[in-house]
Scaffold this motif. Structure first.
Motif, PDB file in Angstrom:
ATOM      1  N   GLU A 229       0.827  -1.198   0.000  1.00 30.87           N
ATOM      2  CA  GLU A 229       0.000   0.000   0.000  1.00 30.87           C
ATOM      3  C   GLU A 229       0.863   1.250   0.000  1.00 30.87           C
ATOM      4  O   GLU A 229       0.527   2.259  -0.610  1.00 30.87           O
ATOM      5  N   LYS A 230       1.980   1.114   0.662  1.00 34.25           N
ATOM      6  CA  LYS A 230       2.898   2.260   0.695  1.00 34.25           C
ATOM      7  C   LYS A 230       3.383   2.607  -0.723  1.00 34.25           C
ATOM      8  O   LYS A 230       3.478   3.781  -1.086  1.00 34.25           O
ATOM      9  N   TYR A 231       3.649   1.549  -1.489  1.00 35.45           N
ATOM     10  CA  TYR A 231       4.120   1.786  -2.844  1.00 35.45           C
ATOM     11  C   TYR A 231       3.131   2.637  -3.622  1.00 35.45           C
ATOM     12  O   TYR A 231       3.481   3.626  -4.256  1.00 35.45           O
ATOM     13  N   ILE A 232       1.878   2.224  -3.551  1.00 32.22           N
ATOM     14  CA  ILE A 232       0.905   2.944  -4.381  1.00 32.22           C
ATOM     15  C   ILE A 232       0.674   4.349  -3.834  1.00 32.22           C
ATOM     16  O   ILE A 232       0.467   5.300  -4.586  1.00 32.22           O
ATOM     17  N   GLU A 233       0.784   4.475  -2.536  1.00 33.35           N
ATOM     18  CA  GLU A 233       0.644   5.818  -1.971  1.00 33.35           C
ATOM     19  C   GLU A 233       1.734   6.737  -2.505  1.00 33.35           C
ATOM     20  O   GLU A 233       1.469   7.864  -2.922  1.00 33.35           O
ATOM     21  N   ILE A 234       2.945   6.225  -2.492  1.00 34.96           N
ATOM     22  CA  ILE A 234       4.050   7.041  -2.989  1.00 34.96           C
ATOM     23  C   ILE A 234       3.816   7.423  -4.440  1.00 34.96           C
ATOM     24  O   ILE A 234       3.924   8.589  -4.841  1.00 34.96           O
TER      25      ILE A 234
END
Lengths: 468, 676
Positions: free
Chosen positions: A162-167
């Motif tokens: 999820e962090k990836y897509i947030e970034i």
């Protein structure tokens, strides 16, 4: 006009390719690869290590090859990756990846005049700055017109995903995003939809069974017996040898004179006002060790393990390889050169001391493969074993594939085991990126992107649902 | 302009020879002038050829350049074209490079460029459907709540989990390995959500209870559930009766899925995969051994086949008797032998003095050891062939394990001298035994069997049943023969009595006459052989004396007639003939035994070379002639026996001899009566 050349359009639907100038980002522990989809080599390969300059006014982060090898007094060399093969320092990782993308691919967007340092006067008007914040943010996003495909390790946690897509969505403003596992992409790069991907990288070795382009999660195995482990082994060997082999990185040497093999180095060393930090030195030593791995270390490729029977004697008979340290110290390495990598296959052969205990047997590559296969449906095992894709920089160790093939054939003598290891160094090192490049440039991939709109609708959890 | 020629013409002067030549020269020069003159080096090279140019024309290679790139005006423009993919429903706009669209009909130059500008800035969005063909989804059976409640409930599966299963199967398009890998049903979540509203934590715990440990489902469990539902739904949608073949086969596969079997299969598969190196090597070794043995066996078979073919070669006659007849003369045998010998030699030469087992044909040594001279007792022709076909070494090598008769019976082991190739059914044999040479006879046999209560089709025709049936048939045959003899004798008696009445007590000569009239033709023709026979058959009680070999051959040849025309041996014609013609032989049984022996002898002697009795050949020839005639005539005499059944020969023969042995009293009685 019938002759196809670089200016003619490819036939409709040829290779089902239809590229949308997507950017593929393949972050790894040692290097971070980035480039446009559809190309065959990542345009931007920059080290995943970064330098941190701590000063009184705050810390400054330096990225890129040029910055981190500069022996500044207070330069700390760090890595945002955690020991478990998942990004730990997200903030820096984001900056690092952004650097990897913008330094070579998209270029820096023209910054806001108030912030680009050219106009001093505006700083006085703080209110105006606040008002413009939204506009500034919108302008700063580096990836506005490129969909982004990011690779992740097979064992990535849901939170990290999820962090990836947030970034990608929030910080970089990508119009579309997709997350794919390195294993699948490496298999794609070898032209396979199914297979077992053996990826021996810097920090981790991972075994990923892939079936029809999907990772079989239960079978994913990883261990830390990889490139860095081999380096560690070399260090131990250097330390334990009599006399101890000195490991001097390049930056310390001003000039050297030739000496006989085994004789102590006669070099003049550089002097620094403030000694570079330990982390810097270690990183620089790592470069020497990389060279050592490339030119000296060999995997025992004969029958069985190195410790089996007369293998060691045979290895002793083999001609040695000379290596010269940056300070001129040199020696011919005989049977020692088989030792560092032996532990990848035989835990008992690991060089160890108090700080570095022996690895467990089930961490070795053959055991990992065995476990991975064990966790796959029995019907699929032969198929997977006949498509073993080998990738990762550490697999470039001399005779690595011979040994791997021997070991696997030992475990599974009754199946047809076939190793696919790309011959070219670039393809071996950057297989995951190349697979991503292929995937993201396919016309049929367009429908898989997670668009910004979808992200806004469903939030980051959509990545779990869509990127399976 | 007038030329000199015109002037001459006008002046009437004759055309000068020089002028003609000139014209010719002019012509020549004209033609030579037409040839293209070579230039540069090529000309010098041509000059080197001398007067005679080479037959192949020398072409100067033309310089070729890459075709000029055709310039079709200014470079085509490409634009980053926005597009939406039809497969998406969120309207994601991506950009790809496309040729810039030619502007719609250019009307006015100035305005057109302006339009173009607006076109680019304007939101033209391509609707890209090129890759829709790759956008496929799987078909999945669907069910409603009622259907689920009515048919699909399961103790093991909750509705939620079933739904989850279907969802996962759809997501991963029936890739069961992936489905199983990703199958991660959390029962707590759903039930907890539904129960939470009712009573907080307790409800949650309760709801979780039945599913407390999340079940570890195997692929087989998932498949079993899914296939079960699919089959049931399929049956609901299409009743079994209305399914077409494809649907039914699908249905059958779905409904017959057995998770246990599948699991066992997989366990076996993985066990196979996890074998150790040694096991694999052993298997490989065994496989290669098997292959080697098979190859050797094939080779041996092929060699035997070849040998058989070679033995059959001189007469491709399928009938054994007929085939043998061509070897009856010693000359024929000689040629056969030399033929075989030649083949053998040539083969040996070809194979470079081939080794032992490859030796196929006979040599003189073999001939010396032919069973006729060594093996006592009767050996059938079939047997003999077998013994010839088998190389001695091979025969010696095959270990024969003999079982005590009791065990043989128990394990149903039977030994055969020779096994015919292919499969034969016991039932067929039984059916064949029922059939006689004539329809009348067949019917008679059938009637007799019917009388005995033997069914038409005998269930389970084992070999022992076959033997029993064979002996039964033999006895039936005997019975019928006896009946026939009786009828005949009675007929004769009646005739004689009538004659007696008519003439009033005459001597035995009339008896002779009566028989003669009975089978006049056969008597007249077979008289010489009968004579010869009478001279030789007297010592025929010791038929295997080597000096008599030739003669026995010829004798038995004659006696074979009844055999090849089965009904005969007991046909009272011959027996009566014998009795009438040969009053010295008082016992028929002896005669018949002799006959059997003789025949065997004859068969044994097929390849015997007997060059010491050239006269016999003639006799043989004679004999054959006589036989031929007799054979040709016999049908007219005994139409009932015309349809010869080769297969029955053996049985018939045996039954005949047995009959003659058993019913000696009848025969003797008859003969006595006849003599009287």
């Amino acid at each position: 006009m019938n002759i196809p050349n670089s200016s003619t359009a490819p036939a409709a639907g040829e290779y089902a390719g239809d590229e949308v100038s997507a950017i593929v980002l393949d972050p790894g522990y040692w290097t971070t690869r980035a480039g446009f989809a559809g190309e065959d080599v990542p345009k931007s390969v920059c080290p995943s290590f970064y330098g941190q300059l701590d000063s009184d006014s705050g810390s400054q982060q330096l990225f890129g090859e040029n910055a981190i090898h500069n022996p500044l007094g207070n330069l700390q060399v760090k890595n945002p990756w955690g020991s478990d093969g998942i990004v730990q320092d997200w903030e820096t990782a984001t900056k690092l990846w952004e650097y990897a993308i913008t330094s070579r691919l998209t270029g820096a967007k023209p910054g806001d005049p108030t912030k680009n340092g050219l106009n001093d006067g505006t700083n006085t008007n703080g209110d105006a700055m606040d008002v413009d914040m939204d506009a500034v943010e919108n302008q700063e996003k580096p990836l506005e017109d490129s969909p982004l495909l990011v690779t992740e390790p097979g064992w990535n946690t849901a939170k990290a995903r999820e962090k990836y897509i947030e970034i990608a969505m929030e910080e970089w403003g990508a119009p579309a995003f997709y997350l794919q596992k390195t294993g699948v992409l490496a298999a794609f790069a070898s032209g396979k939809a199914s297979g077992i991907v053996i990826d021996v990288g810097a920090s981790h070795t991972s075994i990923t069974p892939v079936l029809d382009g999907m990772v079989l999660r239960k079978g994913v195995q990883k261990s830390t017996l990889a490139g860095n482990f081999v380096s560690e082994q070399i260090r131990l060997i250097f330390k334990q040898s009599q006399p101890e082999i000195p490991l001097t990185p390049h930056y310390m040497v001003k000039s050297k004179t030739a000496v006989d093999a085994g004789a102590s180095a006669q070099a003049t060393y550089k002097t620094f006002a403030t000694q570079p930090t330990d982390s810097f030195r270690r990183h620089e030593e790592e470069r020497v060790l990389t060279e050592f791995k490339e030119s000296v270390v060999e995997v025992w490729g004969g029958n069985g393990r190195l410790s089996n029977g007369a293998n060691e004697d045979i290895a002793k008979q083999m001609p040695g390889r000379p290596f010269e340290m940056p300070d001129g110290w040199n020696q011919v390495f005989g049977v020692e050169r088989f030792r560092p990598a032996e532990a990848l296959f035989d835990a008992n052969a690991a060089v160890h001391d108090a700080d570095h205990p022996k690895p467990k047997d089930d961490q070795t590559i053959p055991r990992l493969v065995q476990q991975a296969v064990q966790h796959v449906d029995a019907d699929q095992r032969p198929l997977l074993l006949s498509n073993i894709v080998v990738t990762g920089g550490s697999t470039l160790l001399y005779k690595f594939n011979d040994r791997l093939s021997n070991e696997i054939n030992n475990i599974y003598p009754s199946t047809r085991n076939k190793l696919f290891a790309p011959g070219s160094v670039v393809e071996r090192k950057y297989a995951a990126w190349i697979g991503g490049s292929i995937l993201a440039s396919l016309g049929s991939f367009h429908q898989l992107w997670i668009s910004k709109k979808e992200y806004e609708e469903h939030g980051p959890s959509i990545v779990e649902k869509r990127c399976r | 302009m007038a030329t000199g020629r015109d002037v001459r013409d006008m002046l009437g002067l004759p055309m000068g020879a020089g002028a003609g030549e000139q014209a010719k020269a002019a012509k020549k020069s004209k033609t030579t002038g037409g040839v293209k003159r070579m230039q540069g080096v090529a000309r010098e090279v041509a000059a080197l050829y001398g007067e005679r140019p080479p037959p192949v024309a020398v072409y100067e290679e033309e310089k070729t350049y890459r075709a000029k790139r055709q310039n079709t005006g200014p470079a085509k423009k490409w634009v980053q074209q926005d597009f939406v993919n039809q497969a998406r429903n969120d309207g994601l706009v991506l950009k790809h490079w496309r040729r810039k669209h030619a502007p719609a009909p250019p009307v006015q130059d100035g305005e057109d460029t302006a339009m173009e500008e607006t076109d680019i800035t304007g939101p033209y969005i391509e609707n890209c459907g090129d890759f829709n063909k790759y956008n496929i989804s799987v078909d999945l059976p669907t069910f409603s709540d009622e259907e689920y409640e009515a048919h699909l409930r399961s103790n093991d599966w909750s509705r939620e989990e079933t739904d989850y299963l279907f969802e996962v199967v759809r997501d991963y398009s029936y890739r069961w390995a992936v489905v199983w890998d990703r199958y991660d049903y959390q029962p707590g979540n759903n039930s907890a959500l539904s129960q939470e509203g009712v009573d907080g934590d307790d409800g949650n715990a309760l709801a979780a209870m039945p599913f407390a440990p999340p079940k570890q489902r195997s692929v087989e469990d998932l498949k079993a559930r899914f296939y079960d539902i699919s089959a049931k739904l399929m049956k609901l949608r299409i009743p079994e009766m209305q399914m077409d073949a494809d649907q039914y086969s699908t249905y059958e596969i779905l409904s017959k899925f057995d998770p246990l079997l599948e699991r066992n299969r997989k366990a076996l598969a993985s066990a196979l995969m996890n074998r150790s190196m040694d096991e694999v090597k052993e298997e490989e070794f065994l496989l290669t051994e098997l292959q080697r043995i098979n190859m050797a066996a094939n080779r041996l078979d092929a060699e035997r086949e070849e040998l058989r073919a070679r033995l059959d070669a001189p007469a491709p006659n399928t009938q054994i008797a007929a085939g043998l007849q061509s070897f009856t003369s010693s000359q024929a045998l000689q040629t056969l032998f030399s033929q075989l010998f030649q083949q053998d030699r040539s083969k040996k030469r070809a194979s470079g003095g081939g080794s032992g087992p490859s030796r196929l044909s006979l040599n003189t040594n073999d001939l010396a050891q032919t069973p006729a001279s060594t093996v006592p007792g009767p050996i059938s022709a079939v047997n003999r062939r077998q013994s010839m076909a088998l190389p001695q070494s091979a025969a010696a090598q095959t270990p024969v394990r003999t079982l005590p008769p009791q065990q043989e019976r128990r394990y149903n082991v039977s030994t055969h001298d020779r096994l015919t190739s292919g499969v034969s059914f016991g039932a067929d044999r039984l059916v064949k035994m029922r059939q006689a040479k004539s329809n009348v006879q067949t019917q008679k046999i059938a009637a007799a069997l019917h009388e005995l209560g033997v069914p038409d089709l005998i269930p389970i025709p084992t070999s022992r049943v076959g033997e029993a049936f064979e002996s039964l048939i033999g006895k039936v045959g005997k019975l019928l023969d006896v009946r026939k003899v009786r009828e005949k004798e009675e007929g004769e008696i009646r005739v004689l009595e009538a004659m007696k009445e008519a003439k009033g007590g005459s001597s035995t000569s009339s008896n002779n006459n009566a028989t003669a009239t009975d089978d006049k033709r056969s008597t007249s023709i077979s008289a010489p052989p009968a004579d010869r026979r009478s001279s030789t058959a007297a010592p025929a009680s010791t038929p295997k004396t080597t000096t008599n070999n030739g003669t026995t051959t010829s004798t038995s040849k004659r006696n074979e007639i009844p055999d090849s025309n089965p009904a005969s041996p007991l046909d009272n014609e011959s027996s009566t003939r014998r009795t009438s013609r040969d009053p010295t032989t008082t016992t028929n049984p002896d005669e018949d035994d002799d006959q059997d022996d003789d025949q065997d002898d004859e068969e044994d002697d097929v390849v015997d070379i007997d060059t010491s009795h050239p006269r016999d050949n003639e006799e043989d020839g004679d004999d054959e002639d006589a036989e031929g005639e007799e054979e040709s005539r016999q049908p007219s005499e005994a139409p009932a026996h015309v349809s010869t059944q080769q297969q029955q020969q053996q049985g018939r023969k045996r039954s005949a001899s047995e009959f003659s042995a058993g019913s000696a009293s009848v025969g003797s009685g008859v003969s006595k009566r006849a003599r009287k």
